[in-house]
Design a protein around this motif. Sequence first.
Motif, PDB file in Angstrom:
ATOM      1  N   VAL A  35       0.848  -1.188   0.000  1.00 22.07           N
ATOM      2  CA  VAL A  35       0.000   0.000   0.000  1.00 22.07           C
ATOM      3  C   VAL A  35       0.886   1.241   0.000  1.00 22.07           C
ATOM      4  O   VAL A  35       1.880   1.303   0.731  1.00 22.07           O
ATOM      5  N   THR A  36       0.530   2.228  -0.833  1.00 26.57           N
ATOM      6  CA  THR A  36       1.354   3.417  -1.005  1.00 26.57           C
ATOM      7  C   THR A  36       1.245   4.403   0.143  1.00 26.57           C
ATOM      8  O   THR A  36       2.142   5.204   0.349  1.00 26.57           O
ATOM      9  N   LYS A  37       0.129   4.366   0.893  1.00 23.14           N
ATOM     10  CA  LYS A  37      -0.004   5.207   2.073  1.00 23.14           C
ATOM     11  C   LYS A  37      -0.901   4.493   3.075  1.00 23.14           C
ATOM     12  O   LYS A  37      -1.705   3.637   2.701  1.00 23.14           O
ATOM     13  N   SER A  38      -0.760   4.850   4.343  1.00 23.43           N
ATOM     14  CA  SER A  38      -1.532   4.203   5.396  1.00 23.43           C
ATOM     15  C   SER A  38      -3.025   4.364   5.139  1.00 23.43           C
ATOM     16  O   SER A  38      -3.503   5.449   4.813  1.00 23.43           O
ATOM     17  N   VAL A  39      -3.763   3.242   5.259  1.00 27.31           N
ATOM     18  CA  VAL A  39      -5.199   3.276   4.999  1.00 27.31           C
ATOM     19  C   VAL A  39      -5.918   2.355   5.979  1.00 27.31           C
ATOM     20  O   VAL A  39      -5.389   1.320   6.367  1.00 27.31           O
ATOM     21  N   LYS A  40      -7.114   2.773   6.373  1.00 28.00           N
ATOM     22  CA  LYS A  40      -7.986   1.955   7.207  1.00 28.00           C
ATOM     23  C   LYS A  40      -9.299   1.844   6.454  1.00 28.00           C
ATOM     24  O   LYS A  40      -9.944   2.856   6.169  1.00 28.00           O
ATOM     25  N   THR A  41      -9.682   0.617   6.102  1.00 30.97           N
ATOM     26  CA  THR A  41     -10.852   0.408   5.268  1.00 30.97           C
ATOM     27  C   THR A  41     -11.524  -0.922   5.603  1.00 30.97           C
ATOM     28  O   THR A  41     -10.882  -1.826   6.116  1.00 30.97           O
ATOM     29  N   GLN A  42     -12.797  -1.016   5.292  1.00 34.02           N
ATOM     30  CA  GLN A  42     -13.511  -2.280   5.488  1.00 34.02           C
ATOM     31  C   GLN A  42     -13.565  -3.094   4.203  1.00 34.02           C
ATOM     32  O   GLN A  42     -13.577  -4.306   4.232  1.00 34.02           O
TER      33      GLN A  42
END
Length: 102
Positions: free
Chosen positions: A62-69
């Motif tokens: 992942v290119t940047k921090s992400v929080k996803t469902q």
Amino acid sequence: VGIVYDLGSPQSVSAASIGLLYPGDHTTVALYASDSLTPSSLDSMEKIGTVTTSGTSATVKVTKSVKTQYVLVWLTAMPHADGDQYSGSGYKQAITDLKFTG
């Protein structure tokens, strides 16, 4: 061709390790994050990583921090493979294993 994975609740995603059935010229895999199971279009989703591989595994960072469902695994290029017990010959790919890490 794509598959949407529901992680059950918003989770941090930093990479995906993907097993692929068919090696060959190349397979391009992109990951997209979404807050909704029914986004209106691909453009409404956030592209979070991509990789191209010629083997039977792919690791998408992942290119940047992400929080996803919801994570869409999108295959945009596939190798040409011979026919087998699953299908005839042609441009195709299959996911054999997938693991998200956070």
